[in-house]
Write an enzyme that holds these catalytic residues in place. Structure first.
Site, PDB file in Angstrom:
ATOM      1  N   GLN A  11      -4.947  10.897  -0.928  1.00 32.70           N
ATOM      2  CA  GLN A  11      -3.925  10.554   0.083  1.00 32.70           C
ATOM      3  C   GLN A  11      -3.259  11.810   0.627  1.00 32.70           C
ATOM      4  O   GLN A  11      -3.216  12.052   1.834  1.00 32.70           O
ATOM      5  CB  GLN A  11      -2.827   9.703  -0.551  1.00 32.70           C
ATOM      6  N   ASP A  30     -13.260  18.651  -3.286  1.00 30.21           N
ATOM      7  CA  ASP A  30     -12.785  17.523  -4.099  1.00 30.21           C
ATOM      8  C   ASP A  30     -13.897  17.111  -5.055  1.00 30.21           C
ATOM      9  O   ASP A  30     -15.026  17.620  -4.974  1.00 30.21           O
ATOM     10  CB  ASP A  30     -12.392  16.350  -3.174  1.00 30.21           C
ATOM     11  N   THR A  61      -4.614   9.842 -11.126  1.00 32.16           N
ATOM     12  CA  THR A  61      -3.444   9.062 -10.702  1.00 32.16           C
ATOM     13  C   THR A  61      -3.503   7.586 -11.119  1.00 32.16           C
ATOM     14  O   THR A  61      -2.656   6.800 -10.693  1.00 32.16           O
ATOM     15  CB  THR A  61      -3.269   9.141  -9.165  1.00 32.16           C
ATOM     16  N   TYR A  98       1.637  19.555  -7.512  1.00 34.36           N
ATOM     17  CA  TYR A  98       2.485  18.376  -7.326  1.00 34.36           C
ATOM     18  C   TYR A  98       2.666  17.627  -8.648  1.00 34.36           C
ATOM     19  O   TYR A  98       1.744  17.564  -9.470  1.00 34.36           O
ATOM     20  CB  TYR A  98       1.866  17.432  -6.282  1.00 34.36           C
ATOM     21  N   THR A 100       5.271  14.206 -10.538  1.00 35.37           N
ATOM     22  CA  THR A 100       5.651  12.818 -10.287  1.00 35.37           C
ATOM     23  C   THR A 100       7.026  12.442 -10.847  1.00 35.37           C
ATOM     24  O   THR A 100       7.475  13.005 -11.855  1.00 35.37           O
ATOM     25  CB  THR A 100       4.591  11.889 -10.936  1.00 35.37           C
ATOM     26  N   TYR A 124       0.191   8.801 -18.169  1.00 37.74           N
ATOM     27  CA  TYR A 124       0.115   9.502 -16.880  1.00 37.74           C
ATOM     28  C   TYR A 124       1.319  10.444 -16.726  1.00 37.74           C
ATOM     29  O   TYR A 124       1.150  11.639 -16.451  1.00 37.74           O
ATOM     30  CB  TYR A 124       0.071   8.486 -15.728  1.00 37.74           C
ATOM     31  N   LYS A 128       1.285  14.574 -16.610  1.00 34.85           N
ATOM     32  CA  LYS A 128       1.818  15.339 -15.476  1.00 34.85           C
ATOM     33  C   LYS A 128       2.925  16.290 -15.951  1.00 34.85           C
ATOM     34  O   LYS A 128       3.036  17.417 -15.479  1.00 34.85           O
ATOM     35  CB  LYS A 128       2.360  14.397 -14.393  1.00 34.85           C
ATOM     36  N   TRP A 149       6.229   7.719  -5.327  1.00 36.22           N
ATOM     37  CA  TRP A 149       5.709   6.581  -4.556  1.00 36.22           C
ATOM     38  C   TRP A 149       4.986   7.042  -3.279  1.00 36.22           C
ATOM     39  O   TRP A 149       5.362   6.665  -2.154  1.00 36.22           O
ATOM     40  CB  TRP A 149       6.839   5.610  -4.222  1.00 36.22           C
TER      41      TRP A 149
HETATM   42  N1  LIG Z   1       0.310   8.211  -5.601  1.00 34.16           N
HETATM   43  C1  LIG Z   1       1.566   8.233  -5.992  1.00 34.16           C
HETATM   44  O1  LIG Z   1       2.287   7.221  -5.888  1.00 34.16           O
HETATM   45  C2  LIG Z   1       2.184   9.485  -6.544  1.00 34.16           C
HETATM   46  C3  LIG Z   1       3.534   9.457  -6.963  1.00 34.16           C
HETATM   47  C4  LIG Z   1       4.109  10.609  -7.456  1.00 34.16           C
HETATM   48  C5  LIG Z   1       3.368  11.780  -7.546  1.00 34.16           C
HETATM   49  N2  LIG Z   1       2.061  11.792  -7.157  1.00 34.16           N
HETATM   50  C6  LIG Z   1       1.328  13.051  -7.276  1.00 34.16           C
HETATM   51  O2  LIG Z   1       1.021  13.503  -5.961  1.00 34.16           O
HETATM   52  C7  LIG Z   1      -0.233  14.193  -5.967  1.00 34.16           C
HETATM   53  C8  LIG Z   1      -1.159  13.581  -4.920  1.00 34.16           C
HETATM   54  O3  LIG Z   1      -1.363  12.205  -5.248  1.00 34.16           O
HETATM   55  P1  LIG Z   1      -2.236  11.236  -4.328  1.00 34.16           P
HETATM   56  O4  LIG Z   1      -1.541   9.922  -4.293  1.00 34.16           O
HETATM   57  O5  LIG Z   1      -2.612  11.924  -3.070  1.00 34.16           O
HETATM   58  O6  LIG Z   1      -3.532  11.086  -5.261  1.00 34.16           O
HETATM   59  P2  LIG Z   1      -4.913  10.358  -4.938  1.00 34.16           P
HETATM   60  O7  LIG Z   1      -4.908   9.743  -3.589  1.00 34.16           O
HETATM   61  O8  LIG Z   1      -5.232   9.517  -6.133  1.00 34.16           O
HETATM   62  O9  LIG Z   1      -5.910  11.589  -4.882  1.00 34.16           O
HETATM   63  C9  LIG Z   1      -6.224  12.319  -6.024  1.00 34.16           C
HETATM   64  C10 LIG Z   1      -7.458  13.146  -5.728  1.00 34.16           C
HETATM   65  O10 LIG Z   1      -7.832  13.795  -6.946  1.00 34.16           O
HETATM   66  C11 LIG Z   1      -9.233  13.661  -7.082  1.00 34.16           C
HETATM   67  N3  LIG Z   1      -9.670  13.731  -8.465  1.00 34.16           N
HETATM   68  C12 LIG Z   1      -9.538  12.798  -9.438  1.00 34.16           C
HETATM   69  N4  LIG Z   1     -10.172  13.211 -10.551  1.00 34.16           N
HETATM   70  C13 LIG Z   1     -10.718  14.424 -10.272  1.00 34.16           C
HETATM   71  C14 LIG Z   1     -11.511  15.350 -11.005  1.00 34.16           C
HETATM   72  N5  LIG Z   1     -11.907  15.122 -12.261  1.00 34.16           N
HETATM   73  N6  LIG Z   1     -11.885  16.484 -10.395  1.00 34.16           N
HETATM   74  C15 LIG Z   1     -11.524  16.749  -9.112  1.00 34.16           C
HETATM   75  N7  LIG Z   1     -10.790  15.908  -8.370  1.00 34.16           N
HETATM   76  C16 LIG Z   1     -10.404  14.760  -8.941  1.00 34.16           C
HETATM   77  C17 LIG Z   1      -9.525  12.275  -6.506  1.00 34.16           C
HETATM   78  O11 LIG Z   1     -10.915  12.171  -6.236  1.00 34.16           O
HETATM   79  P3  LIG Z   1     -11.584  10.700  -6.288  1.00 34.16           P
HETATM   80  O12 LIG Z   1     -10.994   9.923  -5.178  1.00 34.16           O
HETATM   81  O13 LIG Z   1     -13.043  10.995  -6.142  1.00 34.16           O
HETATM   82  O14 LIG Z   1     -11.220  10.146  -7.630  1.00 34.16           O
HETATM   83  C18 LIG Z   1      -8.646  12.287  -5.269  1.00 34.16           C
HETATM   84  O15 LIG Z   1      -9.279  12.883  -4.177  1.00 34.16           O
HETATM   85  C19 LIG Z   1      -0.738  14.116  -7.401  1.00 34.16           C
HETATM   86  O16 LIG Z   1      -0.361  15.277  -8.094  1.00 34.16           O
HETATM   87  C20 LIG Z   1      -0.002  12.929  -7.985  1.00 34.16           C
HETATM   88  O17 LIG Z   1       0.134  13.007  -9.391  1.00 34.16           O
HETATM   89  C21 LIG Z   1       1.455  10.681  -6.636  1.00 34.16           C
END
Ligand SMILES: NC(=O)c1ccc[n+]([C@@H]2O[C@H](COP(=O)([O-])OP(=O)(O)OC[C@H]3O[C@@H](n4cnc5c(N)ncnc54)[C@H](OP(=O)(O)O)[C@@H]3O)[C@@H](O)[C@H]2O)c1
Length: 292
Positions: A11, A30, A61, A98, A100, A124, A128, A149
């Site tokens: 995302q 990625d 995530t 980043y 959470t 999780y 983090k 979120w």
């Molecule tokens: N989503 C939320 O609500 C939220 C809330 C607070 C903080 N955050 C933090 O914000 C940041 C961005 O989150 P997001 O929502 O954009 O995450 P996301 O959409 O789940 O994207 C995560 C990316 O990491 C890749 N990934 C997963 N496992 C991997 C591996 N073994 N090697 C290389 N890449 C890998 C995924 O690839 P695949 O798609 O192929 O698995 C995906 O492209 C993260 O640090 C997350 O912890 C997110």
């Protein structure tokens, strides 16, 4: 400036790729081209790209699945960022990572400050937090941006799920006892790139001067119910929705493997005061996302 973006199909990463492209020579990758569980491959990637700035948008995530895959969650969320921080420091580069709101247990009752003590409720959040601690421990020119979120309209998110549910059969019920700040991935990517741009091509000097942990999320907060109601209210094609009313529910009615914090909104004053810009209110950001 050479920039290495890891996680460009997620995302946030997808938006970052578009925001970072004008700032330098961008190399984006990625999974499966890079697997963060493979530390050796990760080091090789960084050394071959020789970036002046590494931006890590990749993460494990899957909050519920993490409860049964703690080793993998830790490799991706804790060990990999440590490797990135080490490689950045060795090469004299900068690193943006980043984290959470799920590092908190949600008992404070008002928006969390960077100085508040983390106490994750699940694997999780714990993984983090370990990542944050490892990056801090390595030191160097790093920023850790804690957000909450995160949503986008192009990958599965709470927003896309609400829209799917609203096209199904009633009743649609959402919880009132989980509150935080909805954060549009594009807003988060935009804020990150503005910070980098303030470094005027010298991310190492600039991030070194401003190194540390910052909260960065959509302004304001709400419950999942209020968020879902706003999603429906701002959807530009209401005629496509079968459900226009959402009823309140409690988290206890929908048991999940991982426990979520009840109130994990983040106070972002440190970020806005340091970098001198405003974060849009979450209602406005959602409206703009819906119109995008
Ligand atoms: N989503 C939320 O609500 C939220 C809330 C607070 C903080 N955050 C933090 O914000 C940041 C961005 O989150 P997001 O929502 O954009 O995450 P996301 O959409 O789940 O994207 C995560 C990316 O990491 C890749 N990934 C997963 N496992 C991997 C591996 N073994 N090697 C290389 N890449 C890998 C995924 O690839 P695949 O798609 O192929 O698995 C995906 O492209 C993260 O640090 C997350 O912890 C997110």
């Amino acid at each position: 400036m050479r920039i290495l973006l890891i996680g460009n199909t997620g995302q946030l990463g997808w938006e970052l790729e578009r925001c970072l492209a004008p700032l330098g020579e961008l190399n984006a990758c990625d999974y499966p081209d890079i697997d963060l569980a493979d530390a050796k491959a990760l080091r090789q990637l960084i050394r071959s790209c020789q970036p002046q700035l590494i931006v890590n948008a990749a993460a494990y995530t899957a909050v519920d699945r993490a409860e049964t895959e703690p080793e993998l969650a830790n490799l991706i969320n804790a060990s990999a960022p440590e490797v990135m921080a080490e490689e950045a420091k060795k090469a004299g580069s900068a690193f943006i990572h980043y984290s959470t709101d799920y590092v908190f247990d949600g008992t404070k009752g008002s928006p969390y400050l960077e100085s508040d003590l983390p106490h994750p409720l699940g694997i999780y959040g714990q993984s983090k937090l370990s990542g944050e601690q490892a990056v801090k421990q390595v030191g160097g020119a790093y920023l850790i941006l804690r957000t909450s979120w995160v949503y986008s309209l192009r990958r599965d998110s709470f927003v896309t799920k609400v829209l799917q549910w609203a096209q199904g059969k009633p009743p649609l019920r959402l919880v009132t006892d989980q509150l935080s700040g909805p954060t549009w991935a594009r807003m988060l990517a935009g804020a990150t790139s503005l910070v980098i741009a303030q470094g005027k091509g010298n991310p190492v000097g600039y991030l070194s001067d401003h190194r540390g942990l910052y909260h960065l999320a959509g302004s304001g907060y709400c419950s999942r119910l209020e968020w879902g109601q706003q999603v429906i209210a701002s959807y530009p094609h209401p005629e496509q929705l079968a459900i226009h009313e959402i009823s309140p529910a409690l988290t206890a009615e929908f048991p999940t493997p991982a426990t979520r914090p009840t109130f994990s909104a983040l106070n972002c004053d440190h970020f806005t005061n340091t970098f001198h810009f405003q974060l849009p209110d979450w209602h406005l950001a959602l409206k703009l996302a819906m119109e995008s």
